[in-house]
Design a protein around this motif. Sequence first.
Motif, mmCIF file in Angstrom:
data_model
loop_
_atom_site.group_PDB
_atom_site.id
_atom_site.type_symbol
_atom_site.label_atom_id
_atom_site.label_comp_id
_atom_site.label_asym_id
_atom_site.label_seq_id
_atom_site.Cartn_x
_atom_site.Cartn_y
_atom_site.Cartn_z
ATOM 1 N N ALA A 33 0.862 -1.180 0.000
ATOM 2 C CA ALA A 33 0.000 0.000 0.000
ATOM 3 C C ALA A 33 0.895 1.225 0.000
ATOM 4 O O ALA A 33 2.095 1.148 0.290
ATOM 5 N N GLY A 34 0.298 2.370 -0.314
ATOM 6 C CA GLY A 34 1.076 3.603 -0.345
ATOM 7 C C GLY A 34 1.724 3.923 0.989
ATOM 8 O O GLY A 34 2.860 4.392 1.053
ATOM 9 N N SER A 35 1.004 3.637 2.093
ATOM 10 C CA SER A 35 1.551 3.929 3.418
ATOM 11 C C SER A 35 2.758 3.055 3.725
ATOM 12 O O SER A 35 3.712 3.490 4.374
ATOM 13 N N VAL A 36 2.729 1.799 3.258
ATOM 14 C CA VAL A 36 3.856 0.888 3.475
ATOM 15 C C VAL A 36 5.046 1.317 2.626
ATOM 16 O O VAL A 36 6.202 1.267 3.068
ATOM 17 N N SER A 37 4.769 1.761 1.413
ATOM 18 C CA SER A 37 5.833 2.249 0.535
ATOM 19 C C SER A 37 6.549 3.437 1.163
ATOM 20 O O SER A 37 7.782 3.510 1.158
ATOM 21 N N ARG A 38 5.781 4.372 1.736
ATOM 22 C CA ARG A 38 6.398 5.527 2.394
ATOM 23 C C ARG A 38 7.230 5.081 3.594
ATOM 24 O O ARG A 38 8.337 5.585 3.820
ATOM 25 N N LEU A 39 6.703 4.144 4.385
ATOM 26 C CA LEU A 39 7.435 3.635 5.538
ATOM 27 C C LEU A 39 8.789 3.073 5.108
ATOM 28 O O LEU A 39 9.820 3.373 5.723
ATOM 29 N N HIS A 40 8.797 2.260 4.044
ATOM 30 C CA HIS A 40 10.048 1.668 3.567
ATOM 31 C C HIS A 40 11.032 2.736 3.105
ATOM 32 O O HIS A 40 12.240 2.627 3.342
ATOM 33 N N LYS A 41 10.530 3.763 2.465
ATOM 34 C CA LYS A 41 11.414 4.824 1.983
ATOM 35 C C LYS A 41 12.028 5.604 3.141
ATOM 36 O O LYS A 41 13.197 5.994 3.100
ATOM 37 N N ILE A 42 11.245 5.825 4.189
ATOM 38 C CA ILE A 42 11.776 6.486 5.381
ATOM 39 C C ILE A 42 12.848 5.622 6.032
ATOM 40 O O ILE A 42 13.935 6.103 6.382
ATOM 41 N N ILE A 43 12.544 4.339 6.189
ATOM 42 C CA ILE A 43 13.486 3.409 6.816
ATOM 43 C C ILE A 43 14.786 3.332 6.022
ATOM 44 O O ILE A 43 15.884 3.387 6.585
ATOM 45 N N ASP A 44 14.671 3.191 4.701
ATOM 46 C CA ASP A 44 15.866 3.095 3.856
ATOM 47 C C ASP A 44 16.719 4.355 3.966
ATOM 48 O O ASP A 44 17.957 4.271 4.047
ATOM 49 N N ALA A 45 16.074 5.507 3.961
ATOM 50 C CA ALA A 45 16.806 6.771 4.063
ATOM 51 C C ALA A 45 17.508 6.887 5.408
ATOM 52 O O ALA A 45 18.652 7.350 5.497
ATOM 53 N N ILE A 218 13.275 7.673 -24.912
ATOM 54 C CA ILE A 218 12.856 8.430 -26.075
ATOM 55 C C ILE A 218 11.517 7.899 -26.572
ATOM 56 O O ILE A 218 11.334 6.689 -26.720
ATOM 57 N N PHE A 219 10.562 8.819 -26.818
ATOM 58 C CA PHE A 219 9.251 8.394 -27.298
ATOM 59 C C PHE A 219 9.372 7.673 -28.634
ATOM 60 O O PHE A 219 10.052 8.139 -29.548
ATOM 61 N N SER A 220 8.707 6.529 -28.755
ATOM 62 C CA SER A 220 8.659 5.801 -30.023
ATOM 63 C C SER A 220 7.370 6.180 -30.748
ATOM 64 O O SER A 220 6.591 7.016 -30.282
ATOM 65 N N ASP A 221 7.122 5.549 -31.884
ATOM 66 C CA ASP A 221 5.886 5.818 -32.624
ATOM 67 C C ASP A 221 4.665 5.350 -31.844
ATOM 68 O O ASP A 221 3.586 5.935 -31.939
ATOM 69 N N ASN A 222 4.842 4.293 -31.051
ATOM 70 C CA ASN A 222 3.744 3.743 -30.256
ATOM 71 C C ASN A 222 3.908 4.173 -28.799
ATOM 72 O O ASN A 222 4.606 3.530 -28.026
ATOM 73 N N ILE A 223 3.272 5.268 -28.422
ATOM 74 C CA ILE A 223 3.414 5.814 -27.073
ATOM 75 C C ILE A 223 2.615 4.961 -26.080
ATOM 76 O O ILE A 223 1.492 4.542 -26.362
ATOM 77 N N VAL A 224 3.221 4.715 -24.906
ATOM 78 C CA VAL A 224 2.580 3.911 -23.867
ATOM 79 C C VAL A 224 2.235 4.802 -22.674
ATOM 80 O O VAL A 224 3.119 5.408 -22.058
ATOM 81 N N PHE A 225 0.946 4.908 -22.367
ATOM 82 C CA PHE A 225 0.470 5.597 -21.170
ATOM 83 C C PHE A 225 0.316 4.554 -20.071
ATOM 84 O O PHE A 225 -0.065 3.413 -20.335
ATOM 85 N N GLY A 226 0.585 4.947 -18.830
ATOM 86 C CA GLY A 226 0.502 3.967 -17.759
ATOM 87 C C GLY A 226 -0.023 4.521 -16.454
ATOM 88 O O GLY A 226 -0.058 5.741 -16.232
ATOM 89 N N TYR A 227 -0.451 3.617 -15.608
ATOM 90 C CA TYR A 227 -0.856 3.932 -14.234
ATOM 91 C C TYR A 227 -0.322 2.830 -13.340
ATOM 92 O O TYR A 227 -0.454 1.640 -13.647
ATOM 93 N N LEU A 228 0.287 3.221 -12.222
ATOM 94 C CA LEU A 228 0.812 2.266 -11.246
ATOM 95 C C LEU A 228 0.363 2.679 -9.859
ATOM 96 O O LEU A 228 0.688 3.777 -9.385
ATOM 97 N N GLY A 229 -0.420 1.824 -9.204
ATOM 98 C CA GLY A 229 -0.894 2.171 -7.867
ATOM 99 C C GLY A 229 -2.112 1.352 -7.479
ATOM 100 O O GLY A 229 -2.459 0.361 -8.119
ATOM 101 N N THR A 230 -2.784 1.784 -6.423
ATOM 102 C CA THR A 230 -3.977 1.101 -5.940
ATOM 103 C C THR A 230 -5.149 1.368 -6.878
ATOM 104 O O THR A 230 -5.351 2.505 -7.312
#
Length: 405
Positions: A33-45, A218-230
Amino acid sequence: MHPITLIKILTNLFKGDLMKIAHIAYQTWPTQAGSVSRLHKIIDAQKFAGKSIFIVSGPFQESVGEGRIEEHQGDKYYRYLGSNKGFSRKGGWLKRIKKFIDIFFFIPHLFRIIKNEDPDVIHAHATFVVGLASVVVGLLLRKPVVYEIRSTWEEDLIGGKGVWLQRKAVFLLERLTIKLCDLPVFISKGLVEHYVGAYKGETVIYNCMSDPEINKKIFSDNIVFGYLGTLAYYEGLEYLFEAVAKLRLDYKFEIRIAGSGDMANKYIQKVNELRIDDIVAFVGKIEPNKISSFYDVVDVIVLPRKDLLITNRVAGLKPVEAFAFKKLVISSDVGGMKELFEDNKHGLMFKAESVNALVEKMKFVLNKHDSIDEIVDNGYCHFKNNFTSTSMDASYTEVYEKLMP
């Protein structure tokens, strides 16, 4: 490593005086989850900066094994082997009262751990369930308590009679925890305004991350849009899918959706109804150590959040992460996004919940406007200047040092 950081680490080592932090978290590994991701980033830092840390999981967190102490990536996790009622947003009064009562059983568990480990600071990560327990233990053991506020939790409650009253109760419990702790930390100014009333210099530490140090794609002819998350209701991915349906006949592009959540089946159904399943791919949940592989194939990150209280108050990690991976960001113009970056400078914004406005921004990208490269470069510089792990650790260190004798 920054020279100043190295000097501080060596100085502390010489003194034999490394700062020890107890992280008390409502959600921890193995939950994603986003909260766990933030926790890991704090711990790593903090570990990178030479601090000593350990984690105590909240009373509803699942464990991996059956032991009271588990290890993950070299970090010690203390588990509460209680009722483990989970993190479901659904339920009525009875279920939520039972969960509240668990706080009182969690307190002696936390007390024993803190007394034995003897940290310099107790850092409680929302919600009030662990926050209030940390305040009580901190008072008993004379330990300073930092409480971190991350979301408008009450808005996420679903089900049960009088849910509005339950939301009010959660709101008041969050405010109580903020007032009782030694120093609150907010992840956005919007949350300060929500729980305190107005921003008056309260401590705000935005989501940060380490620099993945990759080359810009570099953008190719076939552009890829994305979403990553909950895949949650407030993310508004239906607006993206409707925009795709409008654009697909005139442009060649792909959509990749990564993540899991309550809305997964409904989003898949929406894609099938619009008959765009040939260009929209749901790739499922991605492990944290494989996130870079997702960004390797994506050109643009789209964040079409709905215009809601939670999205206007909470500044998340997603745009920061995209900037770090040198990706163009297209987001709705909700408050949480406006607080993190400027439109047409670091990324692109469109009017929230407007499919036509999103279509225009996607056309801007698909037509490969000359300014795109400059915007991507500005976004990465914005990340380097404001959202790195080094700056996050420095901000928390300043907070901790205010509380230490």
